[in-house]
Write a protein that holds these residues in place. Structure first.
Motif, PDB file in Angstrom:
ATOM      1  N   PHE A  92       7.540  -7.940   7.614  1.00  0.00           N
ATOM      2  CA  PHE A  92       6.455  -7.510   8.630  1.00  0.00           C
ATOM      3  C   PHE A  92       6.077  -5.915   8.574  1.00  0.00           C
ATOM      4  O   PHE A  92       4.882  -5.891   9.227  1.00  0.00           O
ATOM      5  CB  PHE A  92       7.556  -7.822   9.903  1.00  0.00           C
ATOM      6  N   HIS A  93       6.422  -5.232   7.778  1.00  0.00           N
ATOM      7  CA  HIS A  93       5.857  -4.178   7.597  1.00  0.00           C
ATOM      8  C   HIS A  93       5.765  -3.494   6.155  1.00  0.00           C
ATOM      9  O   HIS A  93       6.520  -2.537   5.742  1.00  0.00           O
ATOM     10  CB  HIS A  93       6.629  -2.868   8.565  1.00  0.00           C
ATOM     11  N   PRO A  94       5.353  -4.184   5.381  1.00  0.00           N
ATOM     12  CA  PRO A  94       5.406  -3.903   3.958  1.00  0.00           C
ATOM     13  C   PRO A  94       4.618  -2.611   3.541  1.00  0.00           C
ATOM     14  O   PRO A  94       5.401  -2.095   2.638  1.00  0.00           O
ATOM     15  CB  PRO A  94       4.394  -5.105   3.130  1.00  0.00           C
ATOM     16  N   LEU A 352      -1.720  -2.312   2.305  1.00  0.00           N
ATOM     17  CA  LEU A 352      -2.526  -1.152   1.877  1.00  0.00           C
ATOM     18  C   LEU A 352      -2.669  -0.427   2.969  1.00  0.00           C
ATOM     19  O   LEU A 352      -2.755   0.854   2.564  1.00  0.00           O
ATOM     20  CB  LEU A 352      -3.728  -2.003   1.267  1.00  0.00           C
ATOM     21  N   ARG A 353      -2.770  -0.758   4.037  1.00  0.00           N
ATOM     22  CA  ARG A 353      -3.211   0.136   5.305  1.00  0.00           C
ATOM     23  C   ARG A 353      -1.909   1.231   5.571  1.00  0.00           C
ATOM     24  O   ARG A 353      -1.902   2.212   5.546  1.00  0.00           O
ATOM     25  CB  ARG A 353      -3.206  -0.701   6.521  1.00  0.00           C
ATOM     26  N   GLY A 354      -0.487   0.704   5.245  1.00  0.00           N
ATOM     27  CA  GLY A 354       0.681   1.378   5.412  1.00  0.00           C
ATOM     28  C   GLY A 354       0.973   2.187   4.508  1.00  0.00           C
ATOM     29  O   GLY A 354       1.518   3.296   4.456  1.00  0.00           O
ATOM     30  N   ARG A 366     -10.930  -2.771  -0.020  1.00  0.00           N
ATOM     31  CA  ARG A 366      -9.900  -2.761  -1.006  1.00  0.00           C
ATOM     32  C   ARG A 366      -9.252  -4.006  -1.234  1.00  0.00           C
ATOM     33  O   ARG A 366      -8.935  -4.476  -2.234  1.00  0.00           O
ATOM     34  CB  ARG A 366      -9.102  -1.575  -0.853  1.00  0.00           C
ATOM     35  N   LEU A 367      -9.319  -4.696  -0.126  1.00  0.00           N
ATOM     36  CA  LEU A 367      -8.330  -6.270  -0.062  1.00  0.00           C
ATOM     37  C   LEU A 367      -9.290  -7.155  -0.888  1.00  0.00           C
ATOM     38  O   LEU A 367      -8.569  -7.913  -1.597  1.00  0.00           O
ATOM     39  CB  LEU A 367      -8.268  -6.778   1.143  1.00  0.00           C
TER      40      LEU A 367
END
Length: 392
Positions: A92-94, A352-354, A366-367
């Motif tokens: 859930f929070h990679p 990517l965001r985190g 980037r995705l």
């Protein structure tokens, strides 16, 4: 008189104190302080407490079955405790998990490589049971979707190939026994019969799981083909074969392609086993492509990309494992098929965001590139496995 009594009391008190010190010293020598004397048995550094200041090993070494059981339980539950903190973060929070690990918050989480190796082992075990339901094959007697027969039952395919080999052997033997067959034709038929017998036996080994027999037959077949090549047998260098100008490479590739064409089940087995064995290669294949997405940023290092790739690949393998079990349970194919298409891009976007501190727009752009890079990496990995399966 009072002075003598005071002296006697002082002596008694001192004796009791000395006895207490001796008792504590003896106790410590048996279980603690005595073990602290001398160098550390692991690294040789001087000990100054219950643990070595250099390597961290305990000074007191247990040598009992009880201590062995304690170590096993500690290892299992210590890993279990960390994995139940790691998996929810990974799912859930990679991005947050990746960033926390990179920044040094590591003791409470399973390391990326440990999780990766655990996932590979779990995939090997699960696919051994399910037969790879998402890849269109399943164990004998298992229905992938309700109301339909097993898809691509690999054991049935092996049985069919075995039956064809038996018929071919009988036909070749009949041709050899026919009157008027020349000596040269009889020798050629003998070679074909021997080859089909080896292939039949290989099918039997695949069906029963006798991999040693399969490997032995493969080596024997390779030795025979190498001997034929040395004698000038140019069948593998036909019109449809490779002609690179490098004789040894042409022979290896063309011979391997012929073997793959003659025995595709054996090639499939080699690809499967090589996939487990060399799955780690996905990580170094992925890192250069991740670097291309951030090559101008000085605050991001190759190590960061390696952590990102390892956690991401681990999640994707866990997802495939879970969906394989769901498919075997009889869930409709369009449900797990949609999950297989939707979940990976969402997970990559969040990671990517985190992990890299990107905006929504930056992560989305980037995705798109990352999905394309993922296809390239999987293609390169598949070609590598195919080359190993053909040339091995």
């Amino acid at each position: 008189m009072s002075g003598e009594m005071e002296a006697a009391g002082d002596a008694l008190t001192g004796g009791l104190a000395a006895h207490a010190v001796d008792r504590e010293t003896h106790k410590g020598g048996a279980h603690g302080d005595h073990a602290h004397d001398g160098p550390c048995p692991n690294c040789g550094a001087a000990l100054a407490g219950p643990y070595c200041a250099q390597c961290g090993q305990a000074a007191h070494i247990h040598r009992s079955l009880h201590s062995l059981g304690h170590d096993i339980l500690h290892g299992v539950f210590h890993f279990e405790g960390r994995i139940w903190r790691t998996l929810p973060e990974l799912a859930f929070h990679p991005g947050r998990l990746t960033r926390r690990f990179i920044d040094g918050e590591r003791a409470k989480f399973v390391s990326p490589m440990a999780l990766f190796l655990f996932t590979v082992f779990l995939m090997f075990a699960v696919f051994g049971f399910t037969g790879g339901a998402l890849l269109g094959s399943s164990p004998e007697g298992v229905t992938v979707m309700k109301g339909t027969p097993p898809v691509g039952d690999w054991r049935s395919g092996i049985k069919e190939e075995y039956g064809r080999a038996e018929k071919d052997i009988a036909a070749l033997k009949a041709s050899r026994a026919a009157p008027g067959v020349s000596v040269a034709d009889r020798e050629a038929l003998d070679r074909k019969i021997e080859q089909r017998i080896d292939e039949r036996d290989a099918m039997a080994g695949l069906a029963t799981g006798d991999w040693e027999k399969v490997a032995e037959l493969g080596k024997r077949s390779e030795a025979k083909r190498a001997a034929d090549a040395r004698k000038g047998d140019g069948e593998s260098e036909g019109a449809g074969g490779l002609n690179s100008g490098v004789p040894w490479l042409d022979r290896a590739v063309n011979d391997g392609l012929k073997k793959a064409n003659d025995n595709p089940q054996l090639l499939l087995y080699k690809l499967k086993t090589s996939g487990y064995k060399y799955s780690w290669a996905l990580i170094p294949l992925s890192v250069p492509f991740l670097w291309l997405l951030f090559f101008w940023r000085r605050d991001i290092h190759l190590y960061d990309h390696a952590i990102f790739a390892t956690y991401s690949i681990s999640f994707m393998m866990l997802l495939v494992i879970m969906l394989s079990l769901v498919a075997i349970a009889g869930v409709s194919g369009w449900l797990w098929g949609m999950a297989l298409l939707i979940i990976p891009p969402i997970h990559m976007y969040k990671q990517l965001r985190g992990a890299y501190g990107l905006s929504r727009a930056g992560a989305a752009v980037r995705l798109i590139f990352l999905l394309s890079f993922a296809i390239i990496v999987l293609t390169l990995f598949g070609l590598m496995l195919l080359a190993m399966g053909v040339l091995d």
